[in-house]
Design a protein around this motif. Structure first.
Motif, PDB file in Angstrom:
ATOM      1  N   ASP A 110      10.309   6.657   9.235  1.00  0.00           N
ATOM      2  CA  ASP A 110      10.798   5.713   8.226  1.00  0.00           C
ATOM      3  C   ASP A 110       9.821   5.619   7.052  1.00  0.00           C
ATOM      4  N   ASP A 111       8.528   5.491   7.369  1.00  0.00           N
ATOM      5  CA  ASP A 111       7.528   5.407   6.304  1.00  0.00           C
ATOM      6  C   ASP A 111       7.426   6.732   5.550  1.00  0.00           C
ATOM      7  N   ALA A 112       7.554   7.848   6.264  1.00  0.00           N
ATOM      8  CA  ALA A 112       7.550   9.148   5.595  1.00  0.00           C
ATOM      9  C   ALA A 112       8.724   9.251   4.616  1.00  0.00           C
ATOM     10  N   SER A 113       9.865   8.757   5.024  1.00  0.00           N
ATOM     11  CA  SER A 113      11.047   8.793   4.151  1.00  0.00           C
ATOM     12  C   SER A 113      10.840   7.922   2.912  1.00  0.00           C
ATOM     13  N   ILE A 114      10.187   6.758   3.091  1.00  0.00           N
ATOM     14  CA  ILE A 114       9.909   5.879   1.945  1.00  0.00           C
ATOM     15  C   ILE A 114       9.009   6.592   0.944  1.00  0.00           C
ATOM     16  N   LEU A 115       7.989   7.265   1.439  1.00  0.00           N
ATOM     17  CA  LEU A 115       7.074   8.000   0.564  1.00  0.00           C
ATOM     18  C   LEU A 115       7.809   9.097  -0.204  1.00  0.00           C
ATOM     19  N   ILE A 116       8.688   9.826   0.512  1.00  0.00           N
ATOM     20  CA  ILE A 116       9.452  10.899  -0.141  1.00  0.00           C
ATOM     21  C   ILE A 116      10.348  10.328  -1.229  1.00  0.00           C
ATOM     22  N   TYR A 117      11.023   9.218  -0.916  1.00  0.00           N
ATOM     23  CA  TYR A 117      11.917   8.579  -1.902  1.00  0.00           C
ATOM     24  C   TYR A 117      11.127   8.125  -3.123  1.00  0.00           C
ATOM     25  N   LEU A 118      10.004   7.449  -2.906  1.00  0.00           N
ATOM     26  CA  LEU A 118       9.207   6.932  -4.022  1.00  0.00           C
ATOM     27  C   LEU A 118       8.705   8.069  -4.910  1.00  0.00           C
ATOM     28  N   VAL A 135       0.841  -1.207   0.000  1.00  0.00           N
ATOM     29  CA  VAL A 135       0.000   0.000   0.000  1.00  0.00           C
ATOM     30  C   VAL A 135       0.874   1.254   0.000  1.00  0.00           C
ATOM     31  N   LEU A 136       1.929   1.234   0.817  1.00  0.00           N
ATOM     32  CA  LEU A 136       2.811   2.398   0.914  1.00  0.00           C
ATOM     33  C   LEU A 136       3.473   2.684  -0.443  1.00  0.00           C
ATOM     34  N   HIS A 137       3.915   1.653  -1.132  1.00  0.00           N
ATOM     35  CA  HIS A 137       4.557   1.853  -2.432  1.00  0.00           C
ATOM     36  C   HIS A 137       3.562   2.384  -3.460  1.00  0.00           C
ATOM     37  N   LYS A 138       2.326   1.921  -3.407  1.00  0.00           N
ATOM     38  CA  LYS A 138       1.314   2.443  -4.335  1.00  0.00           C
ATOM     39  C   LYS A 138       1.030   3.916  -4.031  1.00  0.00           C
ATOM     40  N   CYS A 139       1.042   4.297  -2.759  1.00  0.00           N
ATOM     41  CA  CYS A 139       0.790   5.696  -2.387  1.00  0.00           C
ATOM     42  C   CYS A 139       1.880   6.618  -2.918  1.00  0.00           C
TER      43      CYS A 139
END
Length: 475
Positions: free
Chosen positions: A425-433, A399-403
């Motif tokens: 950590d999840d915020a950083s993943i979203l920013i990176y994606l 879900v996080l990657h789709k977002c």
């Protein structure tokens, strides 16, 4: 009057047809129907009804709905080029209510209460119009009274000023004065009578509104009682089996009655159990693959989340969740239907059912991913929070990657929500994606990440200036 009924059960259609009240109604409707000069099957196609239902209504095997009767009146008026008299309409309506009373007392009571509520509302509107008319008339009378008072004052002033010069006209002034006084007195009396009428009318309106409220309360109670009663009865409103529906669908398509086929499949989606949905799906999927998919989609959209899960489990029991099929993959189609029709709360319930792994876990994952493409960012954050609490890392990551593929505004909202919840950590993943898809340069470099974080932060601040308090760091 002798009633034919099975003890402790509902009447069969044969028993209903033997009741004189139902037979009388059927006779009158048949006479009217003959005025159309067309066969029942053609009429059924015209009004998009099943021909067996039309036959049952006209043969007296079932009491017709008021909608059926009203539509028959419309078709008769169109065919004749003349209106049906109000007397004829009321006669048929009374006959229907009498027939309904002996065949289905609960439904009769419900419709009778609805009629009473409608009459109460009409009475209230009539009283309101009368009240408005009286208030308008009262305003006119009071204006006339004011004019008379003004005339009296003028006469008195004129009489005082001109008394010495026109002593001879004093008698005329006195007579005119008396006339105006008398008219003023009469007018005042009319005003008092109007006020009494207005007060009485206001009392009547209050009584009518109280009566209407009482009827509406009784109507609500009757609806609840009937719903509870019907819930205990077998569903006879859709007396078809999956075999019947498959035959009806194929016959309708062979006769190019496409709307009838679509309507019957939609009704099946509402009335059939998950097992029956799966049975019908198997019967039509080879000849009508697109319609079989629509059947599943409608059944999932119209049903509860538990019913939807049961449908999926009934349709995909013997197949692998990854088996390909004509027009796509069945599990993926089921996932798309769930994603397009279920709420956040329903997905939490679905996770209770399928979240622990098993053959339907891939359908859950796919539906969550598809749902997260368009759901509100706040709702997505709630689902992600639920997945983390339940330690469902696989679904959370998907879900996080789709977002991360969503718009700049949505990603900015999600980053803010994760940052505020101290989920850096999840915020950083979203920013990176998001950076990897939207910014030039290496998305793993600190410079690109800082640029992405700053831009997303500014985007959020522009949309939420009152909520934004800024951060000193750029990442």
């Amino acid at each position: 009057m002798t009633e034919v009924a099975r003890p402790g059960g509902r009447r069969t259609e044969v028993e209903v047809s033997q009741l004189p009240e139902v037979a009388a109604l059927a006779t009158e409707l048949t006479k009217l129907f003959k005025g159309l000069e067309i066969p029942q099957q053609q009429y059924a196609v015209r009004v998009a009804m099943d021909k067996s239902t039309v036959s049952r209504y006209l043969n007296g095997r079932r009491v017709p709905t008021q909608d059926f009767i009203d539509r028959l009146f419309v078709e008769l008026e169109r065919n004749r080029g003349a209106a049906i008299t109000q007397e004829a309409r009321l006669t048929i309506r009374r006959m229907r209510m009498i027939a309904l009373k002996v065949t289905d007392p609960q439904t009769f009571e419900l419709e009778d209460l609805r009629d009473q509520v409608d009459r109460s509302h009409r009475r209230i509107k009539q009283l309101m119009r009368q009240q408005e008319a009286l208030e308008l008339l009262l305003d006119h009378k009071e204006e006339d009274a004011k004019n008379y008072r003004d005339q009296l004052e003028i006469l008195r002033s004129d009489w005082i000023v001109e008394n010495r010069e026109k002593e001879a006209s004093a008698l005329e002034v006195s007579i005119e004065n008396e006339r105006i006084k008398e008219e003023k007195k009469n007018l005042q009396q009319e005003i008092e009578e109007l006020k009494d009428q207005l007060s009485e009318l206001a009392d009547q309106r209050i009584d009518a509104e109280e009566r209407c409220a009482e009827l509406e309360e009784r109507l609500a109670q009757a609806e609840v009682a009937l719903a509870e009663h019907l819930a205990k009865q077998p569903d006879s409103s859709f007396p078809f089996t999956p075999t019947d529906l498959a035959h009806i669908t194929f016959e309708a398509y062979s006769e190019e009655r496409f709307h009838d086929a679509a309507r019957m499949l939609s009704l099946a989606a509402v009335h059939f159990s998950p097992t029956e949905i799966a049975n019908l799906f198997e019967r039509i999927r080879h000849k009508r693959p697109v319609d079989s998919i629509r059947l599943l989609d409608d059944a999932i959209r119209f049903g509860s989340i538990n019913s939807s899960a049961s449908i999926a489990e009934a349709v995909v029991p013997a197949r692998s969740s990854r088996t390909s099929w004509l027009y796509g993959n069945i599990p993926e189609l089921l996932a798309a239907s769930l994603a397009n029709s279920k709420s956040t709360a329903e997905f939490k319930q679905l996770h209770d059912l399928w979240g622990n792994g098993g053959p339907y876990y891939p359908i859950l994952r796919k539906s969550l991913v598809l749902w997260s493409e368009h759901a509100d960012p706040g709702a997505v954050f709630n689902i992600l929070t639920m997945l983390r609490k339940r330690k469902d890392t696989t679904n959370a990551v998907h879900v996080l990657h789709k977002c991360g593929e969503r718009s700049e505004v949505d990603v900015a909202e999600l980053v803010h929500l994760h940052t505020a919840a101290e989920l850096s950590d999840d915020a950083s993943i979203l920013i990176y994606l998001w950076a990897s898809l939207n910014l030039p340069g290496d998305p793993t470099s600190e410079r690109t990440i800082r640029r992405a974080a700053g831009r997303l932060r500014r985007t959020y601040a522009a949309r939420h200036p009152d909520d934004w308090h800024g951060q000193n760091n750029d990442s």
